[in-house]
Design an enzyme around this catalytic site. Structure first.
Site, PDB file in Angstrom:
ATOM      1  N   HIS A 280     -70.104  37.621  40.607  1.00 41.08           N
ATOM      2  CA  HIS A 280     -69.997  36.159  40.535  1.00 41.08           C
ATOM      3  C   HIS A 280     -68.988  35.617  41.546  1.00 41.08           C
ATOM      4  O   HIS A 280     -68.244  34.681  41.247  1.00 41.08           O
ATOM      5  CB  HIS A 280     -69.588  35.732  39.122  1.00 41.08           C
ATOM      6  CG  HIS A 280     -70.634  35.994  38.081  1.00 41.08           C
ATOM      7  ND1 HIS A 280     -71.698  35.149  37.859  1.00 41.08           N
ATOM      8  CD2 HIS A 280     -70.790  37.023  37.216  1.00 41.08           C
ATOM      9  CE1 HIS A 280     -72.460  35.628  36.890  1.00 41.08           C
ATOM     10  NE2 HIS A 280     -71.937  36.781  36.486  1.00 41.08           N
ATOM     11  N   ASP A 333     -68.007  40.678  34.436  1.00 41.12           N
ATOM     12  CA  ASP A 333     -69.346  40.811  33.855  1.00 41.12           C
ATOM     13  C   ASP A 333     -70.426  40.889  34.930  1.00 41.12           C
ATOM     14  O   ASP A 333     -70.212  40.504  36.075  1.00 41.12           O
ATOM     15  CB  ASP A 333     -69.645  39.616  32.937  1.00 41.12           C
ATOM     16  CG  ASP A 333     -69.599  38.295  33.688  1.00 41.12           C
ATOM     17  OD1 ASP A 333     -68.633  38.079  34.446  1.00 41.12           O
ATOM     18  OD2 ASP A 333     -70.535  37.484  33.536  1.00 41.12           O
ATOM     19  N   GLU A 334     -71.587  41.383  34.527  1.00 34.59           N
ATOM     20  CA  GLU A 334     -72.820  41.375  35.325  1.00 34.59           C
ATOM     21  C   GLU A 334     -72.589  41.868  36.760  1.00 34.59           C
ATOM     22  O   GLU A 334     -72.918  41.202  37.735  1.00 34.59           O
ATOM     23  CB  GLU A 334     -73.424  39.971  35.326  1.00 34.59           C
ATOM     24  CG  GLU A 334     -73.822  39.495  33.929  1.00 34.59           C
ATOM     25  CD  GLU A 334     -74.467  38.122  33.910  1.00 34.59           C
ATOM     26  OE1 GLU A 334     -75.473  37.954  33.207  1.00 34.59           O
ATOM     27  OE2 GLU A 334     -73.961  37.210  34.601  1.00 34.59           O
ATOM     28  N   VAL A 335     -72.026  43.040  36.866  1.00 32.37           N
ATOM     29  CA  VAL A 335     -71.725  43.625  38.184  1.00 32.37           C
ATOM     30  C   VAL A 335     -72.836  44.588  38.585  1.00 32.37           C
ATOM     31  O   VAL A 335     -73.072  45.596  37.920  1.00 32.37           O
ATOM     32  CB  VAL A 335     -70.366  44.353  38.167  1.00 32.37           C
ATOM     33  CG1 VAL A 335     -70.108  45.041  39.510  1.00 32.37           C
ATOM     34  CG2 VAL A 335     -69.242  43.366  37.837  1.00 32.37           C
ATOM     35  N   GLU A 384     -68.770  43.676  29.124  1.00 33.28           N
ATOM     36  CA  GLU A 384     -69.320  44.776  29.923  1.00 33.28           C
ATOM     37  C   GLU A 384     -68.256  45.783  30.327  1.00 33.28           C
ATOM     38  O   GLU A 384     -68.534  46.983  30.470  1.00 33.28           O
ATOM     39  CB  GLU A 384     -70.008  44.240  31.190  1.00 33.28           C
ATOM     40  CG  GLU A 384     -71.316  43.527  30.937  1.00 33.28           C
ATOM     41  CD  GLU A 384     -71.175  42.034  30.795  1.00 33.28           C
ATOM     42  OE1 GLU A 384     -72.066  41.295  31.226  1.00 33.28           O
ATOM     43  OE2 GLU A 384     -70.132  41.587  30.236  1.00 33.28           O
TER      44      GLU A 384
END
Length: 540
Positions: A280, A333-335, A384
């Site tokens: 992000h 998050d969301e890596v 995460e």
């Protein structure tokens, strides 16, 4: 309106409050039970006793603060009192002479005792209060007792909700008097996330959100400042970072950020800054392209480049001068690590370090944590990070749950503190999620051991910004956030098990928000839905 420092000593004041409370208690005992069904207070306090009488508020209500313990040198409570009066008076035209009313039924002043001399706002500050409004006495006073000024501010909000403007007599009435209310929050963390990356929110809009939070006794503004779409915050150490803003007018200077923090603090609200990394973070590279793995593969941030961590250090150094809350949110998050493994220079670095993509992800998160710890912060990370490498995290990490079932139970069992924001229940951008779902969500679901329950700091509703800006943020937040606010404030055994029991009370609170200038949507329908047909606010 007049503000005075009480000249009576602490002992004398407390004796008077005790005697007044005793009278109130005896009067309340004398009335029939069962009147709590008609209460309109939101969120519901821990303990409420009241009667059947009506009192009247004098137009020039006085504030009397016991200066022996808390001097209010910063003016936090006086400012809160002015806001309280503004809310009560609104744009009403008042009866100028109330001498025809029984003088013993007129509330002439609020007498305030605050025990702590400090107005420092930190995590876990005591927010409890006692509000007493007796029926007898000449002159008549309302009494507030609180450990801290922030509990006293909550007492003013509750007091405002038991006051009504009578359009016939043109005076403010306190119905169902006498009152004794004792109150304190169930959880120390009661948050609302706003997202200024997906859409820029002007400072006056953010301040209005902060004001609305105080009405529901939320106490943490989680400011998701930057994301892949834009980087609107000034960072003096690396001034090109805010080149990633949408435009030169859609930016926050450090002075503006400091003003938001100051504004919130004076209302008892912490500001949790979030700088999400390494994913992000595409917007970071607009000003500093070397932060990208490559021009064609722009996130996560380049783990192989020492400059990446120098920038993170500079950001945390700069924001630590302004954001004084104990915690900082580092995202995580969301890596997706494919940019690292597919970019030659990063891939070569991984081989030299003996790391695969997942291990490099852990390396990045732990190194960012070390930097934050060096500035005295405790860290919040999205779940995460715990799911991927749990026990490797700093023990100073708070796990922010949003995605998977069972994560909170696993994290507290491992000894980590948690914040609950499960997306199916507490994501405000899911406009198809009704207030009833928000109300039914229990942060301690399936957690039974007391020591593990204690690790759940509280919860947070999340107003992600993809489809909101200054034009519709209020009606997307409210009244659904209020439903979660009661779950976070009110004791578990006081929260209604059937939402039909609270529909009328929440509808009343929603109308109260409208009256105070907050564009809260109707309860009927989905989030931010328009009214379905003509009718009373209280029926929508």
């Amino acid at each position: 309106m007049r503000i005075e420092n009480a000249v009576m000593g602490r002992k004398g004041i407390l004796q008077k409050i005790f005697l007044g409370s005793l009278v109130v208690h005896l009067l309340v005992i004398a009335v029939a039970a069962g009147y709590n069904k008609g209460l309109k207070i939101w969120p519901m306090p821990v303990s409420v006793s009241h009667g059947r009488g009506t009192l009247y508020l004098r137009n020039d209500l006085e504030l009397r603060i016991d200066g022996r313990m808390y001097s209010d040198a910063s003016g936090i409570f006086k400012d809160g009192f002015f806001r309280f009066l503004e809310i009560l008076k609104g744009d009403h035209v008042f009866q100028t002479n109330i001498s025809s009313f029984n003088s013993s039924l007129i509330i002439k002043a609020i007498h305030v005792v605050i025990v702590s001399p400090s107005d420092e706002l930190q995590h876990g500050v005591d927010e409890s209060y006692k509000l007493s409004v007796p029926m007898l006495g000449d002159p008549s006073y309302a009494y507030i007792e609180a450990k801290t000024v922030y509990g006293a501010l909550h007492a003013l909000e509750t007091f405002s909700q038991v006051c009504y403007f009578n359009h016939s007599s043109r005076v403010i009435e306190i119905r169902q008097a006498p009152w004794i209310i004792f109150d304190e929050p169930r959880f120390s963390y009661r948050g609302l996330l706003i997202d200024t990356s997906r859409h820029f929110l002007p400072v006056p809009v953010i301040k209005k959100v902060i004001d609305s939070m105080t009405f529901a006794k939320l106490n943490v503004l989680h400011w998701h400042i930057v994301d892949e779409e834009s980087f609107p915050l000034e960072i003096p150490s690396y001034p090109k970072l805010w080149n990633g803003a949408y435009s030169s007018s859609e930016r926050y200077s450090m002075a503006q950020a400091a003003e938001i923090v100051r504004y919130a603090q004076r209302r008892g609200i912490h500001v949790l800054a979030e700088i999400d990394a390494p994913g992000h973070a595409k917007s970071w590279g607009i000003g500093y392209p070397s932060l990208w793995p490559s021009i064609n593969c722009t996130q996560p941030l380049d783990v192989s480049n020492d400059f990446t961590f120098k920038v993170i250090d500079g950001i945390l150094s700069d924001i630590s001068k302004i954001f004084k809350y104990r915690f900082v949110h580092l995202g995580g998050d969301e890596v997706n690590t494919s940019c690292w493994t597919s970019t030659p220079h990063v891939s070569n670095w991984l081989k030299e370090q003996g790391l695969n993509g997942d291990e490099a992800y852990r390396y990045f998160v732990l190194k960012a944590q070390e930097i934050a710890l060096s500035y005295g912060y405790k860290i919040v990370n999205w779940e995460e990070t715990f799911v991927n490498f749990g026990s490797k995290l700093s023990r100073e990490t708070v796990i922010h749950h949003w995605l998977r079932g069972g994560v909170v139970q696993q994290a507290v069992a491992a000894g980590f503190q948690c914040i609950v924001s499960n997306q199916e229940s507490w994501y405000l951008d899911n406009v198809g999620t009704t207030w009833k779902t928000f109300y039914a969500n229990e942060p301690l679901f399936n957690i039974r051991k007391p020591q593990q329950k204690a690790l759940v700091m509280g919860g947070e509703v999340c107003m992600w910004g993809e489809r909101v800006d200054g034009s519709d943020i209020e009606q997307t937040i409210w009244p659904r956030a209020a439903a979660a606010a009661e779950r976070l404030w009110t004791p578990y055994d006081k929260v209604a098990k059937d939402t039909t029991e609270v529909t009328e009370r929440l509808a009343h609170f929603r109308c109260l928000l409208n009256q105070r200038g907050v564009a809260a949507a109707p309860l009927t329908g989905w989030g931010r839905a328009a009214p379905m047909e003509p009718g009373s606010c209280y029926k929508q």
